[in-house]
Design an enzyme around this catalytic site. Structure first.
Site, mmCIF file in Angstrom:
data_model
loop_
_atom_site.group_PDB
_atom_site.id
_atom_site.type_symbol
_atom_site.label_atom_id
_atom_site.label_comp_id
_atom_site.label_asym_id
_atom_site.label_seq_id
_atom_site.Cartn_x
_atom_site.Cartn_y
_atom_site.Cartn_z
ATOM 1 N N ASP A 284 0.823 -1.212 0.000
ATOM 2 C CA ASP A 284 0.000 0.000 0.000
ATOM 3 C C ASP A 284 0.857 1.262 0.000
ATOM 4 O OD1 ASP A 284 0.935 -0.385 2.601
ATOM 5 O OD2 ASP A 284 -1.031 -0.653 3.492
ATOM 6 N N ASN B 282 -8.053 -2.370 13.910
ATOM 7 C CA ASN B 282 -9.451 -2.655 13.573
ATOM 8 C C ASN B 282 -9.566 -3.868 12.651
ATOM 9 O OD1 ASN B 282 -8.424 -1.643 11.218
ATOM 10 N ND2 ASN B 282 -9.805 0.125 11.082
ATOM 11 N N HIS C 118 -7.640 -4.353 9.893
ATOM 12 C CA HIS C 118 -7.311 -4.121 8.484
ATOM 13 C C HIS C 118 -6.012 -4.822 8.092
ATOM 14 C CE1 HIS C 118 -5.182 -0.058 9.491
ATOM 15 N NE2 HIS C 118 -4.237 -0.875 9.078
ATOM 16 N N GLU D 183 -9.866 -1.628 4.842
ATOM 17 C CA GLU D 183 -10.534 -1.243 6.074
ATOM 18 C C GLU D 183 -11.820 -2.048 6.285
ATOM 19 O OE1 GLU D 183 -9.042 0.445 8.196
ATOM 20 O OE2 GLU D 183 -8.634 2.532 7.653
HETATM 21 C C1 GLP Z 1 -0.746 0.576 8.576
HETATM 22 C C2 GLP Z 1 -0.407 -0.249 7.353
HETATM 23 C C3 GLP Z 1 -0.707 -1.710 7.565
HETATM 24 C C4 GLP Z 1 -0.160 -2.174 8.901
HETATM 25 C C5 GLP Z 1 -0.840 -1.404 9.996
HETATM 26 C C6 GLP Z 1 -0.444 -1.859 11.396
HETATM 27 O O1 GLP Z 1 -2.063 1.025 8.594
HETATM 28 N N1 GLP Z 1 -1.068 0.190 6.177
HETATM 29 O O2 GLP Z 1 -0.170 -2.468 6.498
HETATM 30 O O3 GLP Z 1 -0.348 -3.545 9.058
HETATM 31 O O4 GLP Z 1 -0.496 -0.036 9.820
HETATM 32 O O5 GLP Z 1 0.627 -1.123 11.835
HETATM 33 P P1 GLP Z 1 1.469 -1.423 13.135
HETATM 34 O O6 GLP Z 1 2.360 -2.554 12.805
HETATM 35 O O7 GLP Z 1 2.227 -0.147 13.364
HETATM 36 O O8 GLP Z 1 0.507 -1.730 14.231
#
Ligand code: GLP
Length: 246
Positions: A67, A136, A138, A143
């Site tokens: 992404d 959440n 995702h 989402e």
């Molecule tokens: C972002 C990314 C996701 C990732 C998520 C969780 O939103 N787009 O790909 O998995 O954060 O992040 P973290 O590892 O900081 O909890």
């Protein structure tokens, strides 16, 4: 589904890096699907360390990221282009022309979604896809919704994701409202999926995603249907997954 239990963040990072390293050893020209967020930083650090020791060679590997924020250029410090350079690409011998992310600056979003979908297809698909897990549920930036979106698409970020990601920006107002992400079909077409989770604040959503019902309200729950998923977590993140249930 295989669960790999690690003691703590460092151990989780090392075990996940081992899986990625094994993939590169077995298939040096593997296509890796890569993730951002705070969770994979330790994984990339471990891989860089092994690269510097001469234990792993990325010269034939290819990467495609999950992404990217809409509207952030590659040199914006919070873009995922920048993140990947900072934590991984600039420290290893992957060829720059073998690293791919959605182009956040492309104004024609439909054109960019099609380009990125076709690109992944032209690479022959993803051999190993590394995923984190949003609070959440995702994955990538898919989402919670009332439906699953299949291909690369643009999403409007939920308030909870904006709040979760504002720590990287000056304030919530600075977090882009939209992002490109691989869709659920793109993700499920990966031959192997490795999800890395860490910390007690992820324990509830890990349980919902892997022991709850399969629903687009928790996008990660769709991974229950994939035939080759490895969930690597530290003790805190896996505390709601009793031994032997998965
Ligand atoms: C972002 C990314 C996701 C990732 C998520 C969780 O939103 N787009 O790909 O998995 O954060 O992040 P973290 O590892 O900081 O909890």
């Amino acid at each position: 589904m295989r669960v790999i239990r690690a003691r703590d963040y460092k151990d989780m990072s090392r075990k996940t890096a081992n899986l990625i390293s094994a993939q590169i050893i077995l298939k040096p020209n593997a296509v890796l699907g890569l993730a951002t967020g705070s969770t994979p930083i330790g994984i990339y650090r471990q891989l860089v360390d092994w690269y510097q020791k001469g234990d792993i060679d990325f010269s034939d590997s290819v990467s495609v990221n999950l992404d990217e924020y809409c509207g952030l250029s590659a040199n914006h410090p919070e873009s995922y282009h920048y993140f990947m350079q900072k934590y991984f690409f600039s420290h290893i011998n992957i060829q720059p022309q073998h690293t791919f992310l959605p182009n956040g600056m492309e104004k024609n979003t439909q054109k960019e979604c099609t380009r990125y979908s076709m690109l992944i297809r032209s690479l022959g698909g993803i051999d190993l896809l590394l995923l984190g897990l949003g609070h959440n549920g995702h994955i990538g930036f898919n989402e919670p919704s009332d439906h699953f979106s299949a291909d690369v698409h643009v999403v409007t970020l939920t308030e909870s994701t904006i709040q979760a990601n504002k720590r990287f920006f000056g304030s919530a107002d600075d977090v882009p409202r939209q992002a490109y992400t691989m869709g659920i079909r793109t993700i499920l077409q990966a031959k192997r999926i490795v999800m890395a989770v860490s910390g007690k604040e992820k324990a509830f959503i890990v349980r919902e995603a892997f022991l709850g019902k399969i629903t687009p309200a928790i996008p990660a729950s769709i991974l229950q249907l994939h035939p080759d998923v490895w969930l690597v977590g530290d003790a805190e993140a896996l505390s709601e997954i009793p031994e032997g249930t998965l």
